[in-house]
Design an enzyme around this catalytic site. Sequence first.
Site, mmCIF file in Angstrom:
data_model
loop_
_atom_site.group_PDB
_atom_site.id
_atom_site.type_symbol
_atom_site.label_atom_id
_atom_site.label_comp_id
_atom_site.label_asym_id
_atom_site.label_seq_id
_atom_site.Cartn_x
_atom_site.Cartn_y
_atom_site.Cartn_z
ATOM 1 N N ASP A 50 17.908 26.939 58.654
ATOM 2 C CA ASP A 50 18.681 27.495 57.793
ATOM 3 C C ASP A 50 19.393 28.891 58.099
ATOM 4 O O ASP A 50 20.548 29.189 57.815
ATOM 5 C CB ASP A 50 17.819 28.252 56.675
ATOM 6 N N GLU A 73 22.411 31.506 50.925
ATOM 7 C CA GLU A 73 21.203 31.606 50.386
ATOM 8 C C GLU A 73 20.288 32.384 51.357
ATOM 9 O O GLU A 73 19.328 33.135 50.800
ATOM 10 C CB GLU A 73 20.529 30.041 50.556
ATOM 11 N N ASP A 121 20.360 22.324 52.389
ATOM 12 C CA ASP A 121 19.871 21.982 51.254
ATOM 13 C C ASP A 121 18.860 20.779 51.450
ATOM 14 O O ASP A 121 19.125 19.934 52.242
ATOM 15 C CB ASP A 121 20.800 21.663 50.439
ATOM 16 N N THR A 123 15.259 21.683 52.249
ATOM 17 C CA THR A 123 14.424 22.411 53.155
ATOM 18 C C THR A 123 13.208 21.532 53.359
ATOM 19 O O THR A 123 12.578 21.275 54.153
ATOM 20 C CB THR A 123 14.298 23.665 53.002
ATOM 21 N N THR A 230 14.201 15.713 41.327
ATOM 22 C CA THR A 230 13.490 16.295 42.421
ATOM 23 C C THR A 230 12.416 15.350 43.103
ATOM 24 O O THR A 230 11.749 14.771 42.195
ATOM 25 C CB THR A 230 12.784 17.592 41.809
ATOM 26 N N HIS A 233 9.728 19.618 43.708
ATOM 27 C CA HIS A 233 9.562 20.743 42.607
ATOM 28 C C HIS A 233 9.142 20.196 41.367
ATOM 29 O O HIS A 233 9.906 20.690 40.172
ATOM 30 C CB HIS A 233 10.815 21.388 42.604
ATOM 31 N N GLY A 255 16.799 17.686 47.624
ATOM 32 C CA GLY A 255 18.075 18.565 47.789
ATOM 33 C C GLY A 255 19.118 18.369 46.621
ATOM 34 O O GLY A 255 19.140 17.082 46.233
ATOM 35 N N ASP A 279 22.847 25.910 45.218
ATOM 36 C CA ASP A 279 22.458 24.514 45.195
ATOM 37 C C ASP A 279 23.665 23.767 44.468
ATOM 38 O O ASP A 279 23.699 22.514 44.838
ATOM 39 C CB ASP A 279 21.302 24.448 44.556
HETATM 40 N N1 LIG Z 1 10.472 25.433 41.909
HETATM 41 C C1 LIG Z 1 11.540 25.710 42.757
HETATM 42 N N2 LIG Z 1 11.024 26.754 43.699
HETATM 43 C C2 LIG Z 1 12.025 26.888 44.450
HETATM 44 N N3 LIG Z 1 13.119 26.206 44.806
HETATM 45 C C3 LIG Z 1 13.590 25.187 44.172
HETATM 46 C C4 LIG Z 1 12.650 24.662 43.125
HETATM 47 N N4 LIG Z 1 13.385 23.735 42.325
HETATM 48 C C5 LIG Z 1 14.384 23.610 43.046
HETATM 49 N N5 LIG Z 1 14.488 24.405 44.181
HETATM 50 C C6 LIG Z 1 15.559 24.313 44.946
HETATM 51 O O1 LIG Z 1 16.833 23.681 44.636
HETATM 52 C C7 LIG Z 1 17.156 22.755 45.618
HETATM 53 C C8 LIG Z 1 16.969 21.299 45.065
HETATM 54 O O2 LIG Z 1 15.517 21.177 44.881
HETATM 55 P P1 LIG Z 1 14.948 19.873 44.893
HETATM 56 O O3 LIG Z 1 14.970 19.443 46.371
HETATM 57 O O4 LIG Z 1 13.481 19.777 44.525
HETATM 58 O O5 LIG Z 1 15.808 18.740 44.087
HETATM 59 C C9 LIG Z 1 16.235 22.854 46.815
HETATM 60 O O6 LIG Z 1 17.202 23.786 47.840
HETATM 61 P P2 LIG Z 1 16.520 24.143 49.183
HETATM 62 O O7 LIG Z 1 16.206 22.801 49.758
HETATM 63 O O8 LIG Z 1 18.248 24.544 49.781
HETATM 64 O O9 LIG Z 1 15.726 25.372 49.229
HETATM 65 C C10 LIG Z 1 15.044 23.683 46.248
HETATM 66 O O10 LIG Z 1 14.469 24.475 47.240
HETATM 67 MG MG LIG Z 2 19.330 24.355 48.263
#
Ligand SMILES: Nc1ncnc2c1ncn2[C@@H]1O[C@H](COP(=O)(O)O)[C@@H](OP(=O)(O)O)[C@H]1O
Ligand SMILES: [Mg+2]
Length: 343
Positions: A50, A73, A121, A123, A230, A233, A255, A279
Amino acid sequence: MSVSAPVIIRLLASSVSVASRAGKIVRDVMSKGELGIVEKGKDDYQTEADRSAERCIIDSLSRQYPKARIIGEEDSSPNENEVSPEWIVLDADKEVLGLECPASLKGVKEEDIVVWVDPLDGTSEYTQGALMLKRDPWERWKMYLSHPFISMKWYLSLLQSNFGFLEHVTVLIGISVNDKPVGGVIHQPYFKNQAGSEVKMGRTIWGLSEAGVGGFTPAPPPESIIITTTRSHSNPVVEKALQVMNAAQILRVGGAGYKLLEGKASVYVFASPGCKKWDTCAPEAVLSAAGGKLTDILGNFYKYGANEPKPNKTGVLAAVNDELHSYALNRIPQDLKDALANK
Ligand SMILES: Nc1ncnc2c1ncn2[C@@H]1O[C@H](COP(=O)(O)O)[C@@H](OP(=O)(O)O)[C@H]1O
Ligand SMILES: [Mg+2]
């Protein structure tokens, strides 16, 4: 590079080139195996990939477009000493440079532009992919123990995943003007291009408002409603918003960028805060250039000005066309919308 092309075209063409370089950094860090994971917040992690990919993108673009506002980010400050000269990319994609600039974007000035950068995206999927690349079960177990955020349930699901989560990783560069995402680049470092027996890694997709998309052919929407959301999350409210969709299938992938590209789903529902402007800016630009729509769960567009709050507090609702977007919006119960709005 042709300086006669309008700045929005030049910046999009530069972003396409630098996104591939950042994707190579992401793969190189993984190959070395030292991810340097840092916990930024709850369920929010950062790796060496990252940090390095962000420096590559921000330094490359800010040298060429010093008046544009570029927000990443990882929020790392420019420091020439940290940046390897090999990371600086000053060339630009020829196909994009050759685009006819839409009339509404011809007069855009560099200082009117805000660029939102998510260098990696997905991570969670990246760090879990690293775990699975350890072929020696004992080495894998030791690495698992050093990943306190991966539960045993996830570990078992990873073992069954055939190491597939790395495909969810993307590099996102979103270009906004007057609060609106007008251009976007989504690079997939782990997309496999098969040419005969040779496999070349990486694919870059771009979109420009009123001009269309490149790097892929958007598939027609499936006959039945297939939702993406997701993987890592979720919470009870996110699940409630999925249940009311009457979907034939729910695809849980990582992502924000990958959800718009995985090709099978027609609607993305995420009824929770968590995503940030970096994002959604590039995915929204690509999706809307392809005829789709991305808003929050209440149906309102997000604003991408430099001073707007970074969190997308009221969730994400995206669809490949207006009709499916309205369908999904109407299905979300009002009490759930009110709860998110008042959070
Ligand atoms: N509850 C949460 N806390 C932190 N980041 C979140 C989150 N929900 C979604 N995101 C961020 O939104 C992006 C898409 O989420 P997801 O994969 O869960 O669909 C990811 O970006 P990053 O991977 O760039 O950090 C993720 O970290
Ligand atoms: Mg992201």
